[in-house]
Design a protein around this motif. Structure first.
Motif, PDB file in Angstrom:
ATOM      1  N   ARG A 189     -58.648 145.420  -8.352  1.00  0.00           N
ATOM      2  CA  ARG A 189     -59.198 145.637  -9.684  1.00  0.00           C
ATOM      3  C   ARG A 189     -60.704 145.431  -9.596  1.00  0.00           C
ATOM      4  N   LEU A 190     -61.394 145.740 -10.672  1.00  0.00           N
ATOM      5  CA  LEU A 190     -62.839 145.572 -10.712  1.00  0.00           C
ATOM      6  C   LEU A 190     -63.196 144.482 -11.709  1.00  0.00           C
ATOM      7  N   LEU A 191     -64.181 143.688 -11.351  1.00  0.00           N
ATOM      8  CA  LEU A 191     -64.726 142.687 -12.262  1.00  0.00           C
ATOM      9  C   LEU A 191     -66.207 142.991 -12.421  1.00  0.00           C
ATOM     10  N   ALA A 192     -66.613 143.253 -13.655  1.00  0.00           N
ATOM     11  CA  ALA A 192     -68.013 143.579 -13.957  1.00  0.00           C
ATOM     12  C   ALA A 192     -68.593 142.493 -14.850  1.00  0.00           C
ATOM     13  N   LEU A 193     -69.681 141.888 -14.397  1.00  0.00           N
ATOM     14  CA  LEU A 193     -70.316 140.787 -15.121  1.00  0.00           C
ATOM     15  C   LEU A 193     -71.672 141.247 -15.646  1.00  0.00           C
ATOM     16  N   PHE A 194     -71.908 141.007 -16.926  1.00  0.00           N
ATOM     17  CA  PHE A 194     -73.170 141.397 -17.546  1.00  0.00           C
ATOM     18  C   PHE A 194     -74.297 140.512 -17.019  1.00  0.00           C
ATOM     19  N   GLU A 195     -75.503 141.036 -17.066  1.00  0.00           N
ATOM     20  CA  GLU A 195     -76.656 140.311 -16.518  1.00  0.00           C
ATOM     21  C   GLU A 195     -76.995 139.061 -17.332  1.00  0.00           C
ATOM     22  N   TYR A 196     -76.782 139.125 -18.652  1.00  0.00           N
ATOM     23  CA  TYR A 196     -77.100 138.014 -19.557  1.00  0.00           C
ATOM     24  C   TYR A 196     -75.794 137.412 -20.074  1.00  0.00           C
ATOM     25  N   ASN A 197     -75.614 136.106 -19.855  1.00  0.00           N
ATOM     26  CA  ASN A 197     -74.374 135.435 -20.244  1.00  0.00           C
ATOM     27  C   ASN A 197     -74.648 134.112 -20.948  1.00  0.00           C
ATOM     28  N   TYR A 198     -75.688 134.110 -21.812  1.00  0.00           N
ATOM     29  CA  TYR A 198     -76.057 132.875 -22.499  1.00  0.00           C
ATOM     30  C   TYR A 198     -76.088 133.079 -24.010  1.00  0.00           C
ATOM     31  N   PHE A 199     -75.240 133.984 -24.485  1.00  0.00           N
ATOM     32  CA  PHE A 199     -75.118 134.189 -25.920  1.00  0.00           C
ATOM     33  C   PHE A 199     -74.559 132.925 -26.566  1.00  0.00           C
ATOM     34  N   PRO A 200     -75.035 132.577 -27.760  1.00  0.00           N
ATOM     35  CA  PRO A 200     -74.449 131.426 -28.451  1.00  0.00           C
ATOM     36  C   PRO A 200     -73.018 131.700 -28.882  1.00  0.00           C
ATOM     37  N   GLN A 201     -72.699 132.999 -29.048  1.00  0.00           N
ATOM     38  CA  GLN A 201     -71.329 133.372 -29.355  1.00  0.00           C
ATOM     39  C   GLN A 201     -70.578 133.596 -28.043  1.00  0.00           C
ATOM     40  N   ASP A 202     -69.486 134.322 -28.080  1.00  0.00           N
ATOM     41  CA  ASP A 202     -68.664 134.528 -26.891  1.00  0.00           C
ATOM     42  C   ASP A 202     -69.422 135.278 -25.801  1.00  0.00           C
ATOM     43  N   ASN A 203     -69.185 134.878 -24.547  1.00  0.00           N
ATOM     44  CA  ASN A 203     -69.662 135.594 -23.379  1.00  0.00           C
ATOM     45  C   ASN A 203     -68.438 136.090 -22.619  1.00  0.00           C
ATOM     46  N   TYR A 204     -68.529 137.289 -22.064  1.00  0.00           N
ATOM     47  CA  TYR A 204     -67.342 137.837 -21.414  1.00  0.00           C
ATOM     48  C   TYR A 204     -67.737 138.842 -20.328  1.00  0.00           C
ATOM     49  N   ALA A 205     -66.832 138.974 -19.347  1.00  0.00           N
ATOM     50  CA  ALA A 205     -66.916 140.007 -18.325  1.00  0.00           C
ATOM     51  C   ALA A 205     -65.859 141.051 -18.643  1.00  0.00           C
ATOM     52  N   TYR A 206     -65.894 142.155 -17.890  1.00  0.00           N
ATOM     53  CA  TYR A 206     -64.865 143.181 -18.020  1.00  0.00           C
ATOM     54  C   TYR A 206     -64.039 143.223 -16.741  1.00  0.00           C
ATOM     55  N   GLU A 207     -62.730 143.305 -16.900  1.00  0.00           N
ATOM     56  CA  GLU A 207     -61.832 143.555 -15.771  1.00  0.00           C
ATOM     57  C   GLU A 207     -61.211 144.926 -15.970  1.00  0.00           C
ATOM     58  N   LEU A 208     -61.231 145.737 -14.908  1.00  0.00           N
ATOM     59  CA  LEU A 208     -60.713 147.100 -15.012  1.00  0.00           C
ATOM     60  C   LEU A 208     -59.761 147.399 -13.870  1.00  0.00           C
ATOM     61  N   PRO A 209     -58.629 148.026 -14.152  1.00  0.00           N
ATOM     62  CA  PRO A 209     -57.754 148.495 -13.077  1.00  0.00           C
ATOM     63  C   PRO A 209     -58.383 149.696 -12.384  1.00  0.00           C
ATOM     64  N   THR A 210     -57.934 149.974 -11.174  1.00  0.00           N
ATOM     65  CA  THR A 210     -58.460 151.131 -10.442  1.00  0.00           C
ATOM     66  C   THR A 210     -57.440 152.256 -10.375  1.00  0.00           C
ATOM     67  N   THR A 211     -56.295 152.077 -11.015  1.00  0.00           N
ATOM     68  CA  THR A 211     -55.278 153.120 -11.024  1.00  0.00           C
ATOM     69  C   THR A 211     -55.687 154.246 -11.969  1.00  0.00           C
ATOM     70  N   ALA A 212     -55.272 155.459 -11.626  1.00  0.00           N
ATOM     71  CA  ALA A 212     -55.662 156.627 -12.416  1.00  0.00           C
ATOM     72  C   ALA A 212     -55.104 156.538 -13.835  1.00  0.00           C
ATOM     73  N   GLY A 213     -55.949 156.885 -14.794  1.00  0.00           N
ATOM     74  CA  GLY A 213     -55.515 156.920 -16.184  1.00  0.00           C
ATOM     75  C   GLY A 213     -55.472 155.563 -16.854  1.00  0.00           C
ATOM     76  N   ALA A 214     -55.945 154.512 -16.184  1.00  0.00           N
ATOM     77  CA  ALA A 214     -55.909 153.159 -16.776  1.00  0.00           C
ATOM     78  C   ALA A 214     -57.300 152.551 -16.706  1.00  0.00           C
ATOM     79  N   GLU A 215     -58.243 153.183 -17.378  1.00  0.00           N
ATOM     80  CA  GLU A 215     -59.644 152.769 -17.274  1.00  0.00           C
ATOM     81  C   GLU A 215     -60.106 151.851 -18.406  1.00  0.00           C
ATOM     82  N   LEU A 216     -59.189 151.432 -19.287  1.00  0.00           N
ATOM     83  CA  LEU A 216     -59.605 150.617 -20.429  1.00  0.00           C
ATOM     84  C   LEU A 216     -59.953 149.215 -19.960  1.00  0.00           C
ATOM     85  N   PRO A 217     -61.203 148.750 -20.180  1.00  0.00           N
ATOM     86  CA  PRO A 217     -61.586 147.412 -19.716  1.00  0.00           C
ATOM     87  C   PRO A 217     -60.923 146.309 -20.541  1.00  0.00           C
ATOM     88  N   ARG A 218     -60.680 145.172 -19.867  1.00  0.00           N
ATOM     89  CA  ARG A 218     -60.118 143.992 -20.530  1.00  0.00           C
ATOM     90  C   ARG A 218     -61.185 142.909 -20.568  1.00  0.00           C
TER      91      ARG A 218
END
Length: 338
Positions: A189-218
């Motif tokens: 799977r892929l893990l994508a981390l944003f460059e800025y992660n110091y928001f006072p609210q929620d901070n989050y990364a995206y996890e994505l499958p690499t299988t075809a047709g399943a590109e919706l990030p979590r």
């Protein structure tokens, strides 16, 4: 008694030296001599990745500046020889990226503005790359292509263009010049981390499958993390290593912690600010991302804008874009000491 006093004095004299020795870092730092073509400032390297016996160097491929889209591949045997002090230049191969102009046109049609390639990771022979857009653009993008060694090309999949929404500040604006610079393969799977992660609210990364047709990030929650995160590499057992960097310039003012923040001490320099860089250990457990400091770079390496990271033989390769005292691309190896 006099003999005992002399013994105590001797111990006190030796203690500072012992303390200095104990503080010796876990890495020996070595600068590799890159071929002239790769040291050019216009390359603006932004990512590193291992592929078999190759060390891949991803340039930003700034099409708006008429830069050729490409990935360089250093031959690791020649890298090993140079690290061992043997004579000889690093040998390399250039892979041309085919189809990036078409991808850029699609991004433009969506009223977003392409800026450059930032992150690189591999799943088999498929290369995944993150595209950074200009600050006002609401999305960054993920693309993929396939390596073809016979033709020295990477052919992009024209149908694969995954939007990654940028987290926004409380006033609804986007962080200046920030994208998903950290991209790594994690259990296919892929893990994508944003460059800025110091928001006072929620901070989050995206996890994505690499299988075809399943590109919706979590969404993956991230513990608040000061400064910039410019690249990340997976090292197994839910462990990652990342570059944690601060640039003192006014354009990066959003990355400055408040004066009362404990992290402010790392970047304060009298009444002003100083560059700062360290490696951090990232853990992805319990469906969230946490971190802790790993290694602070020596002062002479703090002013380089380190953008690429790859793990190798217990150590790490680092590469800057073009900013730093060398005024060109610099490839550094942090060799694990025994």
């Amino acid at each position: 008694m006099r003999l005992f006093s002399r013994f105590v004095c001797l111990l006190l004299l030796l203690l500072p030296a012992a303390a200095v020795h104990a503080q010796k870092g876990p890495f020996a730092l070595k600068t590799l001599k890159l071929p002239a073509e790769l040291t050019e400032r216009s390359q603006q390297f932004s990512g590193l990745c291992l592929r078999g016996s190759q060390l891949l160097l991803l340039g930003e491929s700034r099409l708006q500046e008429r830069m050729e889209p490409k990935v360089y591949a250093l031959d690791l045997p020649s890298v090993d020889a140079q690290l061992a002090g043997k004579p000889g230049e690093l040998t390399y191969k250039k892979y041309r990226i085919q189809g990036l102009e078409g991808i850029r046109a699609r991004i433009d049609s969506l009223c977003q503005v392409y800026e450059g390639l930032e992150g690189l990771t591999l799943v088999g022979d498929e290369a995944y790359m993150s595209i950074e857009t200009t600050t006002p653009s609401a999305y960054c993008y993920l693309i993929r292509g396939t390596f073809h060694d016979a033709t020295a090309t990477i052919t992009l999949d024209a149908k694969y263009l995954v939007p990654l929404p940028k987290p926004a500040l409380l006033n609804g604006t986007h962080v200046h010049n920030a994208g998903f610079e950290s991209l790594t393969n994690y259990h296919q799977r892929l893990l994508a981390l944003f460059e800025y992660n110091y928001f006072p609210q929620d901070n989050y990364a995206y996890e994505l499958p690499t299988t075809a047709g399943a590109e919706l990030p979590r969404f993956v929650p991230v513990d608040r993390l000061p400064f910039r995160v410019t690249d990340m590499v997976y090292e197994g057992e839910n462990r990652f290593t990342a570059i944690n960097y601060f640039f003192r310039g006014d354009e990066d003012a959003v990355y400055r912690p408040a004066p009362t923040d404990p992290n402010a001490r790392f970047i304060q320099d009298g009444a002003g600010f100083k560059n700062y860089c360290r490696l951090i250990r990232i853990s992805y457990k319990g469906k969230k991302v946490s971190w802790k400091p790993l290694y602070e770079l020596p002062a002479e390496y703090m002013t380089y804008n380190w953008e690429g990271l790859a793990a190798y033989h217990g150590g790490y390769f680092l590469i800057n874009d073009k900013y730093g005292p060398s005024n060109q691309s610099t490839l550094l190896y942090l060799q694990k000491t025994k």
